[in-house]
Design a protein around this motif. Structure first.
Motif, PDB file in Angstrom:
ATOM      1  N   GLU A 160       1.127  -1.264  -0.266  1.00  0.00           N
ATOM      2  CA  GLU A 160       0.058  -0.266   0.212  1.00  0.00           C
ATOM      3  C   GLU A 160       1.273   1.567  -0.090  1.00  0.00           C
ATOM      4  OE1 GLU A 160      -3.340   0.676  -0.454  1.00  0.00           O
ATOM      5  OE2 GLU A 160      -3.996  -1.367   0.388  1.00  0.00           O
ATOM      6  N   HIS A 188      -1.384  -7.070   8.761  1.00  0.00           N
ATOM      7  CA  HIS A 188      -2.087  -6.626   8.557  1.00  0.00           C
ATOM      8  C   HIS A 188      -2.833  -7.936   8.161  1.00  0.00           C
ATOM      9  CE1 HIS A 188      -3.943  -6.868   4.517  1.00  0.00           C
ATOM     10  NE2 HIS A 188      -4.750  -5.903   4.549  1.00  0.00           N
ATOM     11  N   ARG A 211      -6.809  -9.237   9.508  1.00  0.00           N
ATOM     12  CA  ARG A 211      -7.433 -10.222   8.711  1.00  0.00           C
ATOM     13  C   ARG A 211      -8.231 -10.999   8.152  1.00  0.00           C
ATOM     14  NH1 ARG A 211      -8.126  -7.647   2.336  1.00  0.00           N
ATOM     15  NH2 ARG A 211      -9.329  -9.763   1.767  1.00  0.00           N
ATOM     16  N   THR A 220     -19.073   3.517  -0.511  1.00  0.00           N
ATOM     17  CA  THR A 220     -18.967   2.852  -1.111  1.00  0.00           C
ATOM     18  C   THR A 220     -20.102   2.418  -1.526  1.00  0.00           C
ATOM     19  OG1 THR A 220     -17.679   1.090   0.187  1.00  0.00           O
ATOM     20  CG2 THR A 220     -16.301   2.776  -1.225  1.00  0.00           C
ATOM     21  N   ARG A 256       0.165   1.800  -4.670  1.00  0.00           N
ATOM     22  CA  ARG A 256       0.513   0.936  -4.382  1.00  0.00           C
ATOM     23  C   ARG A 256       2.328   1.358  -4.761  1.00  0.00           C
ATOM     24  NH1 ARG A 256      -3.046  -0.796  -2.806  1.00  0.00           N
ATOM     25  NH2 ARG A 256      -3.675  -3.155  -2.771  1.00  0.00           N
ATOM     26  N   PHE A 284     -13.225  -5.085  -7.068  1.00  0.00           N
ATOM     27  CA  PHE A 284     -12.914  -5.123  -5.189  1.00  0.00           C
ATOM     28  C   PHE A 284     -11.844  -5.726  -5.182  1.00  0.00           C
ATOM     29  CE2 PHE A 284     -17.840  -6.018  -6.373  1.00  0.00           C
ATOM     30  CZ  PHE A 284     -17.807  -4.891  -5.216  1.00  0.00           C
ATOM     31  N   LEU A 285     -10.397  -5.345  -6.078  1.00  0.00           N
ATOM     32  CA  LEU A 285      -9.025  -5.282  -6.847  1.00  0.00           C
ATOM     33  C   LEU A 285      -9.080  -7.152  -6.451  1.00  0.00           C
ATOM     34  CD1 LEU A 285      -7.519  -3.259  -6.974  1.00  0.00           C
ATOM     35  CD2 LEU A 285      -6.512  -3.522  -4.834  1.00  0.00           C
ATOM     36  N   ARG A 297      -4.971  -7.808  -0.289  1.00  0.00           N
ATOM     37  CA  ARG A 297      -5.575  -6.878   0.343  1.00  0.00           C
ATOM     38  C   ARG A 297      -7.124  -6.146  -0.527  1.00  0.00           C
ATOM     39  NH1 ARG A 297      -1.773  -3.742   3.997  1.00  0.00           N
ATOM     40  NH2 ARG A 297      -3.888  -2.182   4.352  1.00  0.00           N
ATOM     41  N   CYS A 357     -11.099  -6.089  -1.578  1.00  0.00           N
ATOM     42  CA  CYS A 357     -11.668  -5.471  -0.474  1.00  0.00           C
ATOM     43  C   CYS A 357     -12.197  -6.990   0.514  1.00  0.00           C
ATOM     44  CB  CYS A 357     -13.030  -5.632  -1.654  1.00  0.00           C
ATOM     45  SG  CYS A 357     -14.455  -4.670  -0.290  1.00  0.00           S
ATOM     46  N   SER A 395     -20.796  -6.265   0.609  1.00  0.00           N
ATOM     47  CA  SER A 395     -21.830  -5.577  -0.678  1.00  0.00           C
ATOM     48  C   SER A 395     -22.385  -5.331  -2.065  1.00  0.00           C
ATOM     49  CB  SER A 395     -20.502  -4.925  -0.857  1.00  0.00           C
ATOM     50  OG  SER A 395     -20.594  -4.257  -2.645  1.00  0.00           O
TER      51      SER A 395
HETATM   52  C1  HEM Z   1     -19.040  -1.823  -4.018  1.00  0.00           C
HETATM   53  C2  HEM Z   1     -18.604  -1.344  -2.316  1.00  0.00           C
HETATM   54  C3  HEM Z   1     -17.272  -2.143  -2.322  1.00  0.00           C
HETATM   55  C4  HEM Z   1     -16.161  -1.258  -3.200  1.00  0.00           C
HETATM   56  C5  HEM Z   1     -16.683  -0.697  -4.816  1.00  0.00           C
HETATM   57  C6  HEM Z   1     -14.859  -1.614  -2.449  1.00  0.00           C
HETATM   58  C7  HEM Z   1     -13.502  -1.540  -3.012  1.00  0.00           C
HETATM   59  C8  HEM Z   1     -13.033  -2.099  -2.377  1.00  0.00           C
HETATM   60  C9  HEM Z   1     -10.971  -1.257  -2.793  1.00  0.00           C
HETATM   61  C10 HEM Z   1     -10.989  -1.707  -4.021  1.00  0.00           C
HETATM   62  C11 HEM Z   1     -10.347  -2.762  -1.532  1.00  0.00           C
HETATM   63  C12 HEM Z   1      -8.896  -2.919  -1.877  1.00  0.00           C
HETATM   64  C13 HEM Z   1      -8.391  -0.713  -1.453  1.00  0.00           C
HETATM   65  C14 HEM Z   1      -6.674  -1.041  -1.027  1.00  0.00           C
HETATM   66  O1  HEM Z   1      -6.388  -2.006  -1.629  1.00  0.00           O
HETATM   67  O2  HEM Z   1      -6.018  -0.378  -1.285  1.00  0.00           O
HETATM   68  C15 HEM Z   1     -11.436  -3.305  -0.608  1.00  0.00           C
HETATM   69  C16 HEM Z   1     -10.434  -2.857   0.485  1.00  0.00           C
HETATM   70  C17 HEM Z   1     -11.364  -3.105   1.909  1.00  0.00           C
HETATM   71  N1  HEM Z   1     -13.388  -3.093   1.376  1.00  0.00           N
HETATM   72 FE1  HEM Z   1     -14.460  -2.952   0.084  1.00  0.00          FE
HETATM   73  N2  HEM Z   1     -15.196  -1.686  -1.581  1.00  0.00           N
HETATM   74  C18 HEM Z   1     -16.339  -2.200  -1.222  1.00  0.00           C
HETATM   75  C19 HEM Z   1     -17.359  -2.337   0.197  1.00  0.00           C
HETATM   76  C20 HEM Z   1     -17.120  -2.646   1.238  1.00  0.00           C
HETATM   77  C21 HEM Z   1     -17.403  -3.204   1.893  1.00  0.00           C
HETATM   78  C22 HEM Z   1     -19.543  -2.611   1.674  1.00  0.00           C
HETATM   79  C23 HEM Z   1     -17.219  -3.610   3.348  1.00  0.00           C
HETATM   80  C24 HEM Z   1     -17.652  -4.087   4.792  1.00  0.00           C
HETATM   81  C25 HEM Z   1     -17.985  -4.573   5.443  1.00  0.00           C
HETATM   82  C26 HEM Z   1     -15.747  -3.162   2.431  1.00  0.00           C
HETATM   83  C27 HEM Z   1     -14.379  -3.585   3.517  1.00  0.00           C
HETATM   84  C28 HEM Z   1     -13.208  -3.170   3.170  1.00  0.00           C
HETATM   85  C29 HEM Z   1     -12.199  -3.711   3.219  1.00  0.00           C
HETATM   86  C30 HEM Z   1     -12.090  -3.576   5.448  1.00  0.00           C
HETATM   87  C31 HEM Z   1     -10.929  -3.701   2.786  1.00  0.00           C
HETATM   88  C32 HEM Z   1      -9.442  -3.220   3.548  1.00  0.00           C
HETATM   89  C33 HEM Z   1      -8.705  -4.879   3.019  1.00  0.00           C
HETATM   90  C34 HEM Z   1      -7.731  -5.400   3.552  1.00  0.00           C
HETATM   91  O3  HEM Z   1      -6.600  -4.283   3.385  1.00  0.00           O
HETATM   92  O4  HEM Z   1      -7.311  -6.699   3.844  1.00  0.00           O
HETATM   93  N3  HEM Z   1     -15.954  -2.907   1.637  1.00  0.00           N
HETATM   94  N4  HEM Z   1     -12.350  -2.339  -1.091  1.00  0.00           N
END
Ligand code: HEM
Length: 528
Positions: free
Chosen positions: A118, A142, A146, A310, A377, A460-461, A465, A467, A473
């Motif tokens: 990151e 992390h 996780r 999001t 990144r 969602f990548l 890391r 999502c 979602s």
């Molecule tokens: C359409 C909805 C969503 C999108 C497009 C989305 C997208 C993403 C993306 C692209 C990342 C990667 C971020 C990174 O690497 O810097 C991420 C990480 C994450 N998302 Fe989502 N997200 C969504 C909904 C949610 C929801 C509903 C939750 C929890 C209830 C959530 C929890 C997380 C968490 C905790 C991370 C960090 C994961 C990690 O670092 O291991 N997200 N999300």
């Protein structure tokens, strides 16, 4: 109630305008000298990789990349013109790579994920805003966090939570229905969707209610303003890792309070509001645990995850697209009514997940309009990344791989990856839900480099890391749509044009209002 001064969210607060004010100028001077030092080592990055010309020595291409109205097209075009890897310019002549080549992304996010970490500015900003949660940590810390959180997002857990999602969506539908009972009216759906998403995370994830959906609450308003505030401050992000050296949190807050900049003050307010609420939640949970009250089935172990907008942004995008495409809306309504006959209790995890047209509409919306367009990144050491589609270097050499120096910033072009014509075909830019109802092209199905956790997309990548909440979602979106669409019809207002501004998240705005404050006015009619 703490509310933002009216002009804080105006689009005009960007780098050029910041420099028009004395305070902005001082802040920019400090920022410039620190960033200059920080970037000195980057002048040599990837010289042979072609990219768009720099727009300014000071800010390179960054202001084009995040320009509210045009940034999305710019990000798409940069990788169309310069294929899967483009060299873009950052502050003071520095360089970064904008990447959407599938094989390169597979290496960066999955195969060599330990080399690409990151962005320090991202984790530092998260740590400063929210504390040391999952989104603020790297490495073993992390991994540990996780692993602890993963079970809370299991399908089994989500199955158990579905009735809760349904009851919150029904509450949303009832409030909107009560406003439009006698005649169709125009409603800005963003605060409603935001409170809905917050309540779903609150009750589903933390066992905590943020209050009735019909009532304004400061936390929900703060959550809604958060992404907009942070987006405007993105050009200053390289400063955040330094900020923690200023001293303890109390002292840093004191320093921030001295800076007479409305946007920054709003951010401090937002953090204070969130901090106070999170402390309340922790205290209530501790009390419940002390009293031996079981929290099973409510998913309280998702503690530490900050609610983001999001998903509410994704639902807003879905409603907007349905208003723009009445035929798709009717088709979807027909499918949902046939399946559930207006009976909430008929909705469960399996059947709402399996409706083909609903699924196609959601997948296509997330592909074409990913709520987060770009993720960052940084390379932790020198490495070589192979490409699926070779590029032509500045010197005319065909490059099948790119050499990446330690410290190089990588901009993961999620948007560009989801629109890659060599993956998705010549109609990749078009929103066509029906594409998911027939066989996808071989370039998608047989492409082993497409490593996204969801549906061959990068929304969602991918990798360690990716999502963690992507199934959560999906369920939230599908339940909300299934309930709203049965009894409400959505159309566009006649006198307003809605656009979507780019930022950390895509945000709907009224064109011409000159504001990045999220608004999505839709005309809503109650169906018999
Ligand atoms: C359409 C909805 C969503 C999108 C497009 C989305 C997208 C993403 C993306 C692209 C990342 C990667 C971020 C990174 O690497 O810097 C991420 C990480 C994450 N998302 Fe989502 N997200 C969504 C909904 C949610 C929801 C509903 C939750 C929890 C209830 C959530 C929890 C997380 C968490 C905790 C991370 C960090 C994961 C990690 O670092 O291991 N997200 N999300």
């Amino acid at each position: 109630m703490i509310s933002a001064p009216p002009d804080i969210f105006r689009v005009g607060i960007n780098l050029p305008q910041v420099m028009d004010s004395p305070h902005g100028l001082i802040a920019f001077a400090v920022f410039a000298s620190l960033s200059g030092l920080w970037l000195a080592k980057r002048f040599s990055v990837a010289k042979n990789i072609p990219g768009p010309p720099s727009a300014s020595f000071f800010t390179g291409n960054l202001l084009q990349l995040v320009a509210p109205e045009t940034g999305r097209d710019w990000q798409l075009n940069a990788n169309k013109v310069h294929e899967g890897v483009a060299r873009i310019r950052t502050l003071f002549g520095g360089s970064a790579l904008l990447v959407n080549d599938p094989k390169a992304l597979h290496h960066i996010l999955v195969k060599d994920q330990d080399i690409f970490e990151e962005w320090p500015a991202f984790t530092a900003t998260n740590a400063l805003l929210f504390g040391d949660g999952l989104v603020a940590t790297i490495g073993d810390q992390h991994k540990k966090q996780r692993k602890m959180l993963t079970p809370a997002f299991s399908i089994k857990h989500l199955r158990g939570m579905t009735p809760l999602f349904v009851s919150i969506a029904r509450e949303l539908e009832q409030h909107i229905s009560s406003m439009v009972r006698t005649q169709p009216i125009e409603i800005d759906v963003t605060p409603w969707l935001n409170r809905f998403a917050l309540e779903v995370i609150g009750k589903g994830g933390l066992g905590h209610s943020f209050g009735k959906l019909s009532q304004h609450n400061d936390f929900s308003a703060a959550a809604k303003d958060l992404a907009a505030s942070v987006s405007v401050l993105v050009p200053g992000a390289p400063l955040t890792p330094w900020f923690k050296y200023l001293g303890p949190a109390q002292f840093r807050r004191f320093i921030l309070k001295l800076i007479p900049w409305g946007l920054l003050q709003r951010l401090v307010d937002i953090v204070n509001i969130m901090d106070a609420e999170v402390h309340k939640i922790f205290a209530a949970q501790q009390k419940a645990l002390d009293a031996g009250v079981s929290d099973e089935g409510e998913g309280k172990d998702i503690m530490g995850i900050l609610p983001t907008d999001t998903t509410s942004g994704a639902i807003a995008r879905l409603l907007h697209l349905l208003a723009l495409n009445p035929d798709v809306q009717s088709h979807l309504r027909h499918e949902v009514v046939q399946a559930f006959h207006h009976q909430d209790e008929a909705i469960d995890f399996s059947n709402v997940s399996a409706l083909p047209y609903l699924d196609a509409v959601v997948r296509e919306t997330l592909r074409v309009y990913p709520p987060i367009p770009t993720i960052f990144r940084q390379a932790l050491k020198d490495t070589v990344v192979p490409l699926l589609h070779p590029i032509t270097g500045v010197d005319g050499e065909i490059m099948k791989e790119v050499y990446i120096e330690k410290g190089t910033d990588i901009f993961i072009n999620i948007l560009g990856s989801n629109h890659h014509p060599k993956t998705w075909g010549g109609d990749a830019d078009e929103w066509k839900p029906e594409r998911w109802l027939t066989d996808l092209p071989d370039s998608v199905l047989r492409n082993r480099e497409l490593s996204g956790v969801y549906s061959h997309q990068m929304t969602f990548l991918a990798g360690k890391r990716a999502c963690i909440g992507f199934n959560f979602s999906q369920l939230e979106m599908k339940v909300a749509l299934a309930i709203l669409i049965q009894s409400l019809e959505f159309s566009l207002p006649k006198d307003k044009e809605v656009g979507w501004n780019v930022g950390l998240l895509m945000t709907p705005v009224i064109r011409g209002s000159n504001s990045i404050h999220g608004q999505l006015p839709l005309v809503i009619k109650k169906l018999d």
